[in-house]
Design a protein around this motif. Sequence first.
Motif, PDB file in Angstrom:
ATOM      1  N   UNK A  10       0.829  -1.203   0.000  1.00  0.00           N
ATOM      2  CA  UNK A  10       0.000   0.000   0.000  1.00  0.00           C
ATOM      3  C   UNK A  10       0.866   1.256   0.000  1.00  0.00           C
ATOM      4  N   UNK A  11       1.994   1.196   0.740  1.00  0.00           N
ATOM      5  CA  UNK A  11       2.857   2.373   0.844  1.00  0.00           C
ATOM      6  C   UNK A  11       4.276   1.957   1.203  1.00  0.00           C
ATOM      7  N   UNK A  12       5.247   2.575   0.522  1.00  0.00           N
ATOM      8  CA  UNK A  12       6.650   2.423   0.878  1.00  0.00           C
ATOM      9  C   UNK A  12       7.199   3.812   1.187  1.00  0.00           C
ATOM     10  N   UNK A  13       7.833   3.953   2.331  1.00  0.00           N
ATOM     11  CA  UNK A  13       8.372   5.246   2.751  1.00  0.00           C
ATOM     12  C   UNK A  13       9.872   5.114   2.968  1.00  0.00           C
ATOM     13  N   UNK A  14      10.650   5.954   2.290  1.00  0.00           N
ATOM     14  CA  UNK A  14      12.093   5.967   2.479  1.00  0.00           C
ATOM     15  C   UNK A  14      12.449   6.900   3.638  1.00  0.00           C
ATOM     16  N   UNK A  15      13.377   6.447   4.464  1.00  0.00           N
ATOM     17  CA  UNK A  15      13.825   7.204   5.627  1.00  0.00           C
ATOM     18  C   UNK A  15      12.649   7.775   6.422  1.00  0.00           C
ATOM     19  N   UNK A  16      11.829   6.893   7.002  1.00  0.00           N
ATOM     20  CA  UNK A  16      10.648   7.339   7.756  1.00  0.00           C
ATOM     21  C   UNK A  16      11.009   8.110   9.013  1.00  0.00           C
ATOM     22  N   UNK A  17      10.042   8.826   9.547  1.00  0.00           N
ATOM     23  CA  UNK A  17      10.232   9.571  10.797  1.00  0.00           C
ATOM     24  C   UNK A  17      10.402   8.587  11.955  1.00  0.00           C
ATOM     25  N   UNK A  18      11.295   8.940  12.876  1.00  0.00           N
ATOM     26  CA  UNK A  18      11.534   8.139  14.074  1.00  0.00           C
ATOM     27  C   UNK A  18      11.260   8.983  15.305  1.00  0.00           C
ATOM     28  N   UNK A  19      10.735   8.372  16.345  1.00  0.00           N
ATOM     29  CA  UNK A  19      10.616   9.058  17.623  1.00  0.00           C
ATOM     30  C   UNK A  19      11.678   8.503  18.557  1.00  0.00           C
ATOM     31  N   UNK A  20      12.085   9.210  19.594  1.00  0.00           N
ATOM     32  CA  UNK A  20      11.522  10.472  20.061  1.00  0.00           C
ATOM     33  C   UNK A  20      11.703  11.603  19.047  1.00  0.00           C
ATOM     34  N   UNK A  21      10.732  12.505  19.009  1.00  0.00           N
ATOM     35  CA  UNK A  21      10.828  13.677  18.153  1.00  0.00           C
ATOM     36  C   UNK A  21      12.011  14.540  18.599  1.00  0.00           C
ATOM     37  N   UNK A  22      12.539  15.365  17.702  1.00  0.00           N
ATOM     38  CA  UNK A  22      13.646  16.255  18.082  1.00  0.00           C
ATOM     39  C   UNK A  22      13.304  17.064  19.329  1.00  0.00           C
ATOM     40  N   UNK A  23      14.221  17.085  20.289  1.00  0.00           N
ATOM     41  CA  UNK A  23      14.010  17.833  21.527  1.00  0.00           C
ATOM     42  C   UNK A  23      13.188  17.103  22.572  1.00  0.00           C
ATOM     43  N   UNK A  24      12.718  15.902  22.233  1.00  0.00           N
ATOM     44  CA  UNK A  24      11.912  15.113  23.174  1.00  0.00           C
ATOM     45  C   UNK A  24      12.717  13.928  23.690  1.00  0.00           C
ATOM     46  N   UNK A  25      12.251  13.320  24.762  1.00  0.00           N
ATOM     47  CA  UNK A  25      12.892  12.112  25.286  1.00  0.00           C
ATOM     48  C   UNK A  25      11.827  11.080  25.626  1.00  0.00           C
ATOM     49  N   UNK A  26      12.062   9.851  25.197  1.00  0.00           N
ATOM     50  CA  UNK A  26      11.178   8.729  25.504  1.00  0.00           C
ATOM     51  C   UNK A  26      12.044   7.543  25.895  1.00  0.00           C
ATOM     52  N   UNK A  27      11.451   6.570  26.532  1.00  0.00           N
ATOM     53  CA  UNK A  27      12.203   5.392  26.932  1.00  0.00           C
ATOM     54  C   UNK A  27      12.309   4.361  25.815  1.00  0.00           C
ATOM     55  N   UNK A  28      11.693   4.655  24.658  1.00  0.00           N
ATOM     56  CA  UNK A  28      11.716   3.722  23.534  1.00  0.00           C
ATOM     57  C   UNK A  28      11.769   4.504  22.219  1.00  0.00           C
ATOM     58  N   UNK A  29      12.014   3.782  21.136  1.00  0.00           N
ATOM     59  CA  UNK A  29      12.082   4.376  19.800  1.00  0.00           C
ATOM     60  C   UNK A  29      10.973   3.790  18.934  1.00  0.00           C
ATOM     61  N   UNK A  30      10.321   4.636  18.142  1.00  0.00           N
ATOM     62  CA  UNK A  30       9.253   4.178  17.254  1.00  0.00           C
ATOM     63  C   UNK A  30       9.562   4.566  15.805  1.00  0.00           C
ATOM     64  N   UNK A  31       9.126   3.719  14.895  1.00  0.00           N
ATOM     65  CA  UNK A  31       9.342   3.916  13.461  1.00  0.00           C
ATOM     66  C   UNK A  31       7.980   4.177  12.826  1.00  0.00           C
ATOM     67  N   UNK A  32       7.780   5.372  12.319  1.00  0.00           N
ATOM     68  CA  UNK A  32       6.469   5.779  11.821  1.00  0.00           C
ATOM     69  C   UNK A  32       6.167   5.325  10.386  1.00  0.00           C
TER      70      UNK A  32
END
Length: 198
Positions: free
Chosen positions: A141-163
């Motif tokens: 349905x969709x292919x995305x090159x270099x997708x957004x990753x969290x934490x967002x810039x300037x933010x902090x989270x205990x995990x990383x997500x691939x959008x």
Amino acid sequence: MRLTNVTKRVLSLAVAATLVATAVSVPVAPKKAEAAKKYTAYLCFASKSYNGVASNHNDSNRKLGVYNGGKKTKISGVKLKNASFKKGKFTFTVSATGKNLKKFAKDKGWNSIYVDTSLPGKDKKKLSVSKVTLKIDGKTVKTIKKPALTPDPGKSDSFTQIMVLNTWNTYAQKKCKATSITKMPKKSISVTVSGKLK
């Protein structure tokens, strides 16, 4: 035969030299290498009206599997498949499968689809994702090159997500607007991720 003191001394030196040579020539067994740390990846999503939800790994609702977010009731007959990755290049797929995925297909849209991971947010800089591919019922349905990753810039989270898409995340929306994906699953939804972890 009796050995003189000189002979005994010569023999002692010879034996000592042999032992030293032997000790030097025997290779030291290397320590067993520690197993490379593995991180787990989880498929997460929320359909437009929350009739179908798969939560983050640190959310207590994760134990429900796929559930109706309004009623907080499990949708039986749907299986979530996690994956793992470690240092180096990787490709993995996370998915949800089962005929009861069609129970939330009437939503005709998504609030979010992404891959949650156990990689600490502080290590996000070590993760490089070249692309993600979203498939629904086996079709891309969709292919995305270099997708957004969290934490967002300037933010902090205990995990990383691939959008893949996320209506609440500006960086994800720049890559793929949530409203652009309207196809809904009848049997399966999967996300394949390719990248490298330093």
